[in-house]
Design a protein around this motif. Structure first.
Motif, PDB file in Angstrom:
ATOM      1  N   ASP A  93     126.352 112.613  25.350  1.00  0.00           N
ATOM      2  CA  ASP A  93     125.194 112.158  26.422  1.00  0.00           C
ATOM      3  C   ASP A  93     124.616 111.524  26.149  1.00  0.00           C
ATOM      4  O   ASP A  93     124.208 111.184  25.014  1.00  0.00           O
ATOM      5  CB  ASP A  93     124.634 113.541  26.761  1.00  0.00           C
ATOM      6  CG  ASP A  93     125.596 114.683  27.751  1.00  0.00           C
ATOM      7  OD1 ASP A  93     126.079 114.132  28.295  1.00  0.00           O
ATOM      8  OD2 ASP A  93     125.461 115.729  27.271  1.00  0.00           O
ATOM      9  N   ALA A  94     123.664 110.526  26.357  1.00  0.00           N
ATOM     10  CA  ALA A  94     122.805 109.589  26.304  1.00  0.00           C
ATOM     11  C   ALA A  94     120.973 110.148  27.107  1.00  0.00           C
ATOM     12  O   ALA A  94     121.434 110.664  29.100  1.00  0.00           O
ATOM     13  CB  ALA A  94     123.017 107.877  26.945  1.00  0.00           C
ATOM     14  N   LYS A  95     120.691 109.780  26.227  1.00  0.00           N
ATOM     15  CA  LYS A  95     119.554 110.066  26.588  1.00  0.00           C
ATOM     16  C   LYS A  95     118.047 108.947  26.785  1.00  0.00           C
ATOM     17  O   LYS A  95     117.887 108.318  25.628  1.00  0.00           O
ATOM     18  CB  LYS A  95     118.310 111.302  26.562  1.00  0.00           C
ATOM     19  CG  LYS A  95     118.630 112.773  26.793  1.00  0.00           C
ATOM     20  CD  LYS A  95     118.617 113.878  26.151  1.00  0.00           C
ATOM     21  CE  LYS A  95     119.392 113.984  24.983  1.00  0.00           C
ATOM     22  NZ  LYS A  95     120.834 114.526  24.211  1.00  0.00           N
ATOM     23  N   ILE A  96     117.358 108.541  27.650  1.00  0.00           N
ATOM     24  CA  ILE A  96     116.386 107.422  27.452  1.00  0.00           C
ATOM     25  C   ILE A  96     114.695 108.372  27.965  1.00  0.00           C
ATOM     26  O   ILE A  96     114.996 108.326  28.481  1.00  0.00           O
ATOM     27  CB  ILE A  96     116.173 106.303  28.152  1.00  0.00           C
ATOM     28  CG1 ILE A  96     117.764 105.190  27.597  1.00  0.00           C
ATOM     29  CG2 ILE A  96     115.120 105.043  28.138  1.00  0.00           C
ATOM     30  CD1 ILE A  96     118.438 104.652  28.983  1.00  0.00           C
ATOM     31  N   ALA A  97     113.337 107.936  27.676  1.00  0.00           N
ATOM     32  CA  ALA A  97     112.289 108.359  27.362  1.00  0.00           C
ATOM     33  C   ALA A  97     111.965 107.498  27.599  1.00  0.00           C
ATOM     34  O   ALA A  97     111.628 106.395  26.678  1.00  0.00           O
ATOM     35  CB  ALA A  97     112.049 109.271  26.416  1.00  0.00           C
ATOM     36  N   GLY A  98     110.432 107.174  28.130  1.00  0.00           N
ATOM     37  CA  GLY A  98     109.348 106.500  27.843  1.00  0.00           C
ATOM     38  C   GLY A  98     107.920 106.593  28.886  1.00  0.00           C
ATOM     39  O   GLY A  98     107.992 107.553  29.364  1.00  0.00           O
ATOM     40  N   ARG A  99     107.638 105.534  29.517  1.00  0.00           N
ATOM     41  CA  ARG A  99     107.158 105.581  30.512  1.00  0.00           C
ATOM     42  C   ARG A  99     106.743 104.432  31.655  1.00  0.00           C
ATOM     43  O   ARG A  99     107.813 103.007  31.370  1.00  0.00           O
ATOM     44  CB  ARG A  99     105.123 104.838  30.064  1.00  0.00           C
ATOM     45  CG  ARG A  99     104.861 105.317  28.489  1.00  0.00           C
ATOM     46  CD  ARG A  99     103.627 105.200  28.463  1.00  0.00           C
ATOM     47  NE  ARG A  99     103.234 106.058  26.854  1.00  0.00           N
ATOM     48  CZ  ARG A  99     102.892 107.137  27.186  1.00  0.00           C
ATOM     49  NH1 ARG A  99     102.136 107.439  28.822  1.00  0.00           N
ATOM     50  NH2 ARG A  99     102.156 108.125  26.721  1.00  0.00           N
ATOM     51  N   ALA A 100     106.402 105.136  33.022  1.00  0.00           N
ATOM     52  CA  ALA A 100     107.538 103.877  33.819  1.00  0.00           C
ATOM     53  C   ALA A 100     106.272 102.812  34.104  1.00  0.00           C
ATOM     54  O   ALA A 100     105.317 103.552  34.292  1.00  0.00           O
ATOM     55  CB  ALA A 100     107.868 105.138  35.049  1.00  0.00           C
ATOM     56  N   VAL A 101     106.805 101.932  34.464  1.00  0.00           N
ATOM     57  CA  VAL A 101     105.941 100.935  34.819  1.00  0.00           C
ATOM     58  C   VAL A 101     106.064  99.795  36.367  1.00  0.00           C
ATOM     59  O   VAL A 101     107.215  99.680  36.526  1.00  0.00           O
ATOM     60  CB  VAL A 101     106.252  99.729  34.150  1.00  0.00           C
ATOM     61  CG1 VAL A 101     104.952  98.126  34.664  1.00  0.00           C
ATOM     62  CG2 VAL A 101     105.541  99.514  32.655  1.00  0.00           C
ATOM     63  N   PRO A 102     104.602 100.208  37.235  1.00  0.00           N
ATOM     64  CA  PRO A 102     105.516 100.090  38.607  1.00  0.00           C
ATOM     65  C   PRO A 102     106.390  98.674  38.556  1.00  0.00           C
ATOM     66  O   PRO A 102     105.239  97.963  37.875  1.00  0.00           O
ATOM     67  CB  PRO A 102     103.915 100.173  39.357  1.00  0.00           C
ATOM     68  CG  PRO A 102     103.281 101.762  38.204  1.00  0.00           C
ATOM     69  CD  PRO A 102     103.428 100.602  37.085  1.00  0.00           C
ATOM     70  N   ALA A 103     106.746  98.166  39.302  1.00  0.00           N
ATOM     71  CA  ALA A 103     107.786  96.601  39.257  1.00  0.00           C
ATOM     72  C   ALA A 103     107.543  95.793  40.892  1.00  0.00           C
ATOM     73  O   ALA A 103     108.638  95.950  40.801  1.00  0.00           O
ATOM     74  CB  ALA A 103     108.500  97.362  38.589  1.00  0.00           C
ATOM     75  N   GLY A 104     107.146  96.749  41.382  1.00  0.00           N
ATOM     76  CA  GLY A 104     107.118  96.359  43.286  1.00  0.00           C
ATOM     77  C   GLY A 104     108.060  96.979  43.918  1.00  0.00           C
ATOM     78  O   GLY A 104     108.437  98.250  43.312  1.00  0.00           O
ATOM     79  N   ALA A 105     107.750  96.624  45.198  1.00  0.00           N
ATOM     80  CA  ALA A 105     109.212  97.782  46.270  1.00  0.00           C
ATOM     81  C   ALA A 105     110.244  97.228  45.544  1.00  0.00           C
ATOM     82  O   ALA A 105     111.063  96.261  45.561  1.00  0.00           O
ATOM     83  CB  ALA A 105     108.589  97.004  48.022  1.00  0.00           C
ATOM     84  N   VAL A 106     110.809  98.607  45.887  1.00  0.00           N
ATOM     85  CA  VAL A 106     112.910  98.865  46.087  1.00  0.00           C
ATOM     86  C   VAL A 106     113.111  97.321  46.987  1.00  0.00           C
ATOM     87  O   VAL A 106     112.432  97.837  48.120  1.00  0.00           O
ATOM     88  CB  VAL A 106     112.971 100.345  46.705  1.00  0.00           C
ATOM     89  CG1 VAL A 106     114.854  99.555  46.625  1.00  0.00           C
ATOM     90  CG2 VAL A 106     112.553 101.001  45.670  1.00  0.00           C
ATOM     91  N   GLU A 107     114.271  96.339  46.465  1.00  0.00           N
ATOM     92  CA  GLU A 107     114.988  96.231  47.622  1.00  0.00           C
ATOM     93  C   GLU A 107     116.135  97.335  48.468  1.00  0.00           C
ATOM     94  O   GLU A 107     116.338  97.393  47.591  1.00  0.00           O
ATOM     95  CB  GLU A 107     115.068  94.534  46.783  1.00  0.00           C
ATOM     96  CG  GLU A 107     113.984  93.920  46.792  1.00  0.00           C
ATOM     97  CD  GLU A 107     114.517  92.257  45.183  1.00  0.00           C
ATOM     98  OE1 GLU A 107     115.662  91.857  45.432  1.00  0.00           O
ATOM     99  OE2 GLU A 107     113.557  92.027  44.428  1.00  0.00           O
ATOM    100  N   GLY A 108     116.234  96.228  49.436  1.00  0.00           N
ATOM    101  CA  GLY A 108     117.315  96.178  49.927  1.00  0.00           C
ATOM    102  C   GLY A 108     117.183  97.383  51.546  1.00  0.00           C
ATOM    103  O   GLY A 108     116.116  97.140  51.312  1.00  0.00           O
ATOM    104  N   ASP A 109     117.651  98.636  51.811  1.00  0.00           N
ATOM    105  CA  ASP A 109     117.963  98.810  53.367  1.00  0.00           C
ATOM    106  C   ASP A 109     116.419 100.296  52.495  1.00  0.00           C
ATOM    107  O   ASP A 109     115.850 100.609  53.594  1.00  0.00           O
ATOM    108  CB  ASP A 109     118.931  99.689  53.349  1.00  0.00           C
ATOM    109  CG  ASP A 109     119.959  98.655  53.975  1.00  0.00           C
ATOM    110  OD1 ASP A 109     119.848  97.963  54.345  1.00  0.00           O
ATOM    111  OD2 ASP A 109     120.915  98.856  53.782  1.00  0.00           O
ATOM    112  N   ALA A 110     116.933 100.879  51.151  1.00  0.00           N
ATOM    113  CA  ALA A 110     115.608 102.035  51.550  1.00  0.00           C
ATOM    114  C   ALA A 110     113.959 101.515  51.146  1.00  0.00           C
ATOM    115  O   ALA A 110     113.792 100.136  50.651  1.00  0.00           O
ATOM    116  CB  ALA A 110     116.104 102.772  49.434  1.00  0.00           C
TER     117      ALA A 110
END
Length: 151
Positions: A93-110
């Motif tokens: 299993d792998a895990k990554i922890a940290g802080r989320a940095v806003p990076a704009g809108a999701v591209e595509g249909d969603a």
């Protein structure tokens, strides 16, 4: 800020093993913090591209609101059972922890918002070659890579 490319440059072999586990299946799990401090677990898709680890939140989703209020997260790879009769063949299993940095809108249909990971810790948990001990490898930007074995 520590991007995925920084992990790849610091510990390339470790980063390759972590990424292989994350990329083995589409759906991952992310933990965020609710307004009252309780954890929230959500399904999520994440992508390693251009030296970054990114993930999104659909418009109005609680995980996005959680990350705006408190950017701390823990992302867990897909978890699979060891092969029948071959516990040493388990990828781990792998895990990554940290802080989320806003990076704009999701591209595509969603519709939604994209976040980049500011990585504080990467952990790979598996078994030794004999499948007699649990092996936990951890990397942080300040401490580097270290390994712990437990019976």
């Amino acid at each position: 800020m520590t991007a995925w490319k920084d992990v790849e440059e610091a510990v390339p072999e470790f980063a390759e093993r972590v990424r292989k586990i994350f990329d083995a299946h589409k759906h991952k799990t992310i933990a965020t913090l609710r307004a009252n401090g309780a954890p929230r677990i959500s399904g999520i898709e994440a992508e390693f591209a251009d030296g970054e680890l990114t993930f999104g939140s659909m418009t109005g989703a609680r995980k996005g609101a959680d990350l705006h209020r408190d950017p701390r997260f823990a992302l867990h790879s897909p978890s699979v059972d060891p092969p029948e009769g071959n516990p040493a063949g388990w990828a781990g299993d792998a895990k990554i922890a940290g802080r989320a940095v806003p990076a704009g809108a999701v591209e595509g249909d969603a519709e939604g918002e994209l976040f980049r990971a500011d990585i504080e810790e990467v952990v790979l948990t598996g078994l030794n070659a004999e499948a007699t001990m649990l092996v936990i490898e951890t990397w942080t930007p300040g401490k580097g890579l270290w390994r712990v074995e437990r019976k």
